[in-house]
Design a protein around this motif. Structure first.
Motif, PDB file in Angstrom:
ATOM      1  N   UNK A 151       8.321   8.429  14.172  1.00 54.68           N
ATOM      2  CA  UNK A 151       8.552   8.149  15.613  1.00 54.68           C
ATOM      3  C   UNK A 151       9.956   7.513  15.644  1.00 54.68           C
ATOM      4  N   UNK A 152      10.157   6.582  14.556  1.00 53.66           N
ATOM      5  CA  UNK A 152      11.649   6.105  14.660  1.00 53.66           C
ATOM      6  C   UNK A 152      12.682   7.160  14.235  1.00 53.66           C
ATOM      7  N   UNK A 153      12.159   7.844  13.342  1.00 53.93           N
ATOM      8  CA  UNK A 153      13.182   9.009  12.926  1.00 53.93           C
ATOM      9  C   UNK A 153      13.477   9.877  14.000  1.00 53.93           C
ATOM     10  N   UNK A 154      12.532  10.419  14.738  1.00 55.83           N
ATOM     11  CA  UNK A 154      13.074  11.164  16.098  1.00 55.83           C
ATOM     12  C   UNK A 154      13.900  10.447  16.808  1.00 55.83           C
ATOM     13  N   UNK A 155      13.456   9.191  17.420  1.00 55.50           N
ATOM     14  CA  UNK A 155      14.349   8.281  18.226  1.00 55.50           C
ATOM     15  C   UNK A 155      15.659   8.213  17.787  1.00 55.50           C
ATOM     16  N   UNK A 156      16.073   7.999  16.415  1.00 60.56           N
ATOM     17  CA  UNK A 156      17.332   7.629  15.833  1.00 60.56           C
ATOM     18  C   UNK A 156      18.137   9.092  15.754  1.00 60.56           C
ATOM     19  N   UNK A 157      17.422  10.254  15.468  1.00 61.20           N
ATOM     20  CA  UNK A 157      18.133  11.445  15.671  1.00 61.20           C
ATOM     21  C   UNK A 157      18.802  11.894  17.037  1.00 61.20           C
ATOM     22  N   UNK A 214       4.837  -1.562  14.428  1.00 62.87           N
ATOM     23  CA  UNK A 214       5.134  -1.836  13.408  1.00 62.87           C
ATOM     24  C   UNK A 214       4.130  -1.323  12.166  1.00 62.87           C
ATOM     25  N   UNK A 215       3.460  -0.240  12.395  1.00 61.13           N
ATOM     26  CA  UNK A 215       2.672   0.484  11.369  1.00 61.13           C
ATOM     27  C   UNK A 215       3.417   1.199  10.769  1.00 61.13           C
ATOM     28  N   UNK A 222       5.666 -11.004  13.075  1.00 64.44           N
ATOM     29  CA  UNK A 222       5.991 -10.013  13.943  1.00 64.44           C
ATOM     30  C   UNK A 222       7.554  -9.947  14.096  1.00 64.44           C
ATOM     31  N   UNK A 223       8.249 -11.125  14.116  1.00 60.50           N
ATOM     32  CA  UNK A 223       9.467 -11.239  14.230  1.00 60.50           C
ATOM     33  C   UNK A 223      10.037 -10.756  12.989  1.00 60.50           C
ATOM     34  N   UNK A 224       9.413 -11.127  12.005  1.00 61.49           N
ATOM     35  CA  UNK A 224      10.164 -10.935  10.537  1.00 61.49           C
ATOM     36  C   UNK A 224      10.345  -9.297  10.444  1.00 61.49           C
TER      37      UNK A 224
END
Ligand code: AMP
Length: 152
Positions: free
Chosen positions: A19-25, A12-13, A66-68
């Motif tokens: 990293x998310x961009x790669x995983x989504x692609x 969550x930084x 963290x949940x939010x």
């Protein structure tokens, strides 16, 4: 073999967006199910276990925050609620548990590409790689990478 179930681990930084961009692609191209996990580290672990005060209300606040943050992050990459995992413990072990319990075939983490001593001491990415029961993709993050790939 195409990946069917991908687990994206996020701290969550700001860096985890890359990293998310790669995983989504990857998930999109393989038509895979994308899950997201964030692990909250117990304060007793972070501070060595010997804090002479009751930390439960602080820990509750950390959990709420963290949940939010996870909800906002996951919604931003269209990961539905039932594929979001917010757990408590040591990041490496909890990521391994979720990957096994949810039959993931790929874990995606960020890696700072540290060298020398830091590598020996181990980062979360290293910890996840060792002992994982499925493939692990470590996506390079950090300032040098951010400059190189700013237009991505
Ligand atoms: P670090 O070794 O702490 O720099 O983290 C490297 C990568 O490990 C992050 O980019 C995340 O993919 C993952 N990670 C670190 N901490 C956590 C956490 N608390 N929960 C989930 N994933 C994490």
């Amino acid at each position: 073999m195409d990946y069917r179930r991908i687990l994206l681990a996020v701290d969550l930084t700001e860096e985890c967006r890359r990293v998310a961009k790669r995983a989504v692609a990857l998930a999109k191209s393989a038509d895979a199910e994308l899950h997201v996990v964030h692990v909250i580290e117990p304060l007793s672990l972070v501070y060595g276990g010997d804090v002479p005060m009751d930390l439960s209300s602080v820990q509750d606040q950390i959990h709420e925050q963290a949940a939010a943050q996870l909800a906002e992050f996951a919604a931003g990459i269209a990961v539905p609620e039932h594929r979001r995992h917010l757990v408590f413990g040591r990041p490496e072990s909890e990521i391994h548990h979720i990957a096994e319990n949810e039959a993931m075939d790929l874990i995606v983490v960020g890696s700072h590409g540290r060298h020398g001593l830091a590598l020996l001491l181990g980062s979360t990415a290293n910890g996840v790689l060792h002992g994982a029961s499925c493939d692990v993709l470590a996506v390079r993050v950090g300032r040098d990478v951010a400059v190189q790939n700013d237009d991505e």
